[in-house]
Design a protein around this motif. Structure first.
Motif, PDB file in Angstrom:
ATOM      1  N   LEU A   1     -31.037  -7.983  -2.028  1.00  0.00           N
ATOM      2  CA  LEU A   1     -30.980  -7.480  -3.390  1.00  0.00           C
ATOM      3  C   LEU A   1     -30.048  -8.294  -4.278  1.00  0.00           C
ATOM      4  N   GLU A   2     -29.062  -8.935  -3.669  1.00  0.00           N
ATOM      5  CA  GLU A   2     -28.129  -9.767  -4.421  1.00  0.00           C
ATOM      6  C   GLU A   2     -28.513 -11.232  -4.263  1.00  0.00           C
ATOM      7  N   PRO A   3     -28.498 -12.003  -5.361  1.00  0.00           N
ATOM      8  CA  PRO A   3     -28.703 -13.445  -5.224  1.00  0.00           C
ATOM      9  C   PRO A   3     -27.549 -14.059  -4.445  1.00  0.00           C
TER      10      PRO A   3
ATOM     11  N   GLY B   1     -34.442  -0.985  -5.051  1.00  0.00           N
ATOM     12  CA  GLY B   1     -34.851  -2.363  -5.316  1.00  0.00           C
ATOM     13  C   GLY B   1     -33.760  -3.110  -6.050  1.00  0.00           C
ATOM     14  N   LYS B   2     -34.179  -4.008  -6.924  1.00  0.00           N
ATOM     15  CA  LYS B   2     -33.202  -4.770  -7.701  1.00  0.00           C
ATOM     16  C   LYS B   2     -33.108  -4.273  -9.136  1.00  0.00           C
ATOM     17  N   HIS B   3     -33.876  -3.195  -9.461  1.00  0.00           N
ATOM     18  CA  HIS B   3     -33.964  -2.761 -10.848  1.00  0.00           C
ATOM     19  C   HIS B   3     -33.110  -1.556 -11.180  1.00  0.00           C
ATOM     20  N   TYR B   4     -32.595  -0.844 -10.163  1.00  0.00           N
ATOM     21  CA  TYR B   4     -31.852   0.379 -10.459  1.00  0.00           C
ATOM     22  C   TYR B   4     -30.640   0.476  -9.559  1.00  0.00           C
TER      23      TYR B   4
ATOM     24  N   ALA C   1     -37.574   0.565  -1.982  1.00  0.00           N
ATOM     25  CA  ALA C   1     -36.523   0.010  -1.141  1.00  0.00           C
ATOM     26  C   ALA C   1     -35.223   0.677  -1.568  1.00  0.00           C
ATOM     27  N   PHE C   2     -34.716   1.597  -0.748  1.00  0.00           N
ATOM     28  CA  PHE C   2     -33.537   2.382  -1.083  1.00  0.00           C
ATOM     29  C   PHE C   2     -32.355   1.935  -0.231  1.00  0.00           C
ATOM     30  N   LEU C   3     -31.212   1.776  -0.877  1.00  0.00           N
ATOM     31  CA  LEU C   3     -29.981   1.419  -0.180  1.00  0.00           C
ATOM     32  C   LEU C   3     -28.860   2.324  -0.674  1.00  0.00           C
TER      33      LEU C   3
ATOM     34  N   THR D   1     -23.267  -7.302   4.799  1.00  0.00           N
ATOM     35  CA  THR D   1     -23.299  -8.295   3.734  1.00  0.00           C
ATOM     36  C   THR D   1     -23.715  -7.611   2.438  1.00  0.00           C
ATOM     37  N   ASN D   2     -22.968  -7.863   1.375  1.00  0.00           N
ATOM     38  CA  ASN D   2     -23.217  -7.192   0.106  1.00  0.00           C
ATOM     39  C   ASN D   2     -24.650  -7.425  -0.370  1.00  0.00           C
TER      40      ASN D   2
END
Length: 450
Positions: A47-49, A262-265, A242-244, A73-74
């Motif tokens: 999720l993180e670049p 995901g990467k949007h919320y 995709a929930f974290l 890992t973040n």
């Protein structure tokens, strides 16, 4: 036909493969053959670049509150899956989230002309998303793409064979046993949305943690993770969401954490142990406007035919109108529930019709999404295209409703087509509420049809 291609293609075979490619960078899509090592894999959505960029409003969210998660890992969202062979050349995937196993059979392997490397595409046809990755021996590397969120929505994906852990191999002694019910609040300290309540149902066995969050619009699926000292980790991947969840156990025993979809919320949440935690009755969240006793609809199906409530198929029958989106796992759970109910009670004068609010404004794409949903689930009832995935637009499509709060929403009409019940959201088999709802629904419909 089962076809197995070696890594050394003969010239004629390579020429045929090239003809079948749809475009540069695409893979051959007709021949499916074995290739992945069987057994358990560990997948990760990144999720993180790699080069972390602070968010526009300040520092990255966990650091803002001093939430450090050194065990992981973040930004990595892990999940597990198993490659299962049914014979020497045929296999499928089973994605594992707690007790849930999601079987995925729509898998294509071939040589990517652009990279000259073996490539696998794992399709989630109901949700219009896929994993695409280059694979070499025991490693896959690629991306998860969600078509209905736009061309730019993709998240890097990697997977390793033989890795059975989810978040970490560490076994730090948990600071607490989190088993039980928790009263939770999401979107705390948010300037963009109002806080909303939830109930967490957790079960802990040593370091292993499973459970879910119930909200007034549905549940957050089968979650699985770990407790390491005073840190909590949970994740879910089902092809649609995709929930974290990451949290820290506070000195007073409460939880403070971060939730990503995901990467949007991304938002913050808190929770306190409360065995009596409960949400608003889902039958009280969506109401008819004053002066209305029924609803009305007239929408087209994928075949182009318009279906209305005054159609002869509905006359003299109770009708369940399901507001849904084919992109929505809670809607899928409800659709499977309704399908099973219809199959168990063929004697009932009862019809179900789905009104779909899709993530495509282009009608042809929206109809395709509905067709895929029907072909894969075989719900046994028609699904019509009612509009776009927007609750305010859904309320305009059904102006007799005060508002549309959630997908799914179930509207139950009696045999005279008067509204008898409106049930908002759906807490599915991942929750303790599912069994109670099933029994109540069975009794309600039986009494309605007396």
């Amino acid at each position: 036909m089962k076809v197995k291609l070696s890594s050394f293609l003969q010239p004629a075979a390579f020429f045929l493969l090239a003809i079948l490619l749809l475009q540069a960078g695409c893979i051959e899509v007709d021949n499916r053959f074995s290739g992945l090592p069987p057994g358990v894999w560990r997948g990760v959505l990144e999720l993180e670049p790699k080069m972390v960029t602070p968010n526009p409003k300040g520092e990255p969210l966990p650091e803002k509150l001093g939430l450090s998660f050194e065990e992981v890992t973040n930004g990595e969202l892990p999940f597990n899956f198993e490659v299962v062979y049914t014979d020497d050349t045929t296999f499928h995937l089973e994605i594992m989230n707690g007790e849930e196993r999601i079987v995925v059979k729509d898998i294509t392997i071939g040589l990517d002309r652009a990279t000259a490397k073996d490539t696998i595409v794992i399709n989630f046809p109901v949700y219009d998303s896929y994993l695409r990755a280059i694979y070499e021996e025991n490693i896959m590397e690629g991306e998860w793409v969600v078509n209905n969120r736009g061309e730019a929505y993709s998240i890097p994906f990697v997977a390793q064979h033989g890795k059975g852990h989810r978040f970490t191999t560490l076994r730090k002694t948990p600071a607490a046993d989190l088993s039980g019910k928790w009263a939770a609040t999401f979107a705390v300290e948010s300037k963009d949305e109002a806080p909303y309540p939830a109930v967490a149902e957790l079960a802990q066995d040593g370091n292993h943690l499973t459970g879910t969050f119930l909200t007034e619009t549905g549940d957050y699926r089968f979650l699985e993770g770990t407790v390491q000292d005073n840190k909590v980790y949970l994740s879910c991947f089902d092809g649609a969401h995709a929930f974290l969840f990451e949290a820290r156990i506070q000195e007073d025993g409460s939880l403070l954490g971060s939730f990503r979809s995901g990467k949007h919320y991304r938002t913050l949440w808190t929770a306190k142990k409360d065995e009596g935690a409960a949400l608003t009755d889902p039958d009280e969240l969506t109401l008819l406007k004053p002066g209305y006793e029924s609803i009305d609809f007239s929408f087209p199906g994928p075949d182009g035919k318009v279906l209305s409530l005054d159609n002869p198929r509905f006359q003299g029958k109770a009708v369940i109108v399901q507001l849904l989106g084919t992109w929505c796992p809670n809607c899928r759970d409800e659709a499977l529930f309704l399908k099973a109910f219809l199959e168990q009670h063929p004697e009932y004068p009862l019809e179900v019709v789905g009104l779909a609010f899709e993530r495509y404004r282009e009608k042809d794409k929206a109809f395709n999404a509905i067709r895929r949903f029907q072909e894969n689930l075989q719900p046994g009832y028609p699904i019509l295209l009612a509009g776009f995935d927007d609750k305010s637009e859904a309320a305009q499509a059904l102006p007799m409703l005060g508002q549309v709060r959630a997908f799914p929403t179930m509207i139950i009409l009696d045999q005279e087509h008067k509204v008898q019940r409106i049930h908002t959201g759906f807490n599915g088999p991942a929750t303790s509420a599912f069994q109670a709802f099933s029994e109540d629904f069975e009794s309600f419909i039986a009494n309605l049809l007396q």
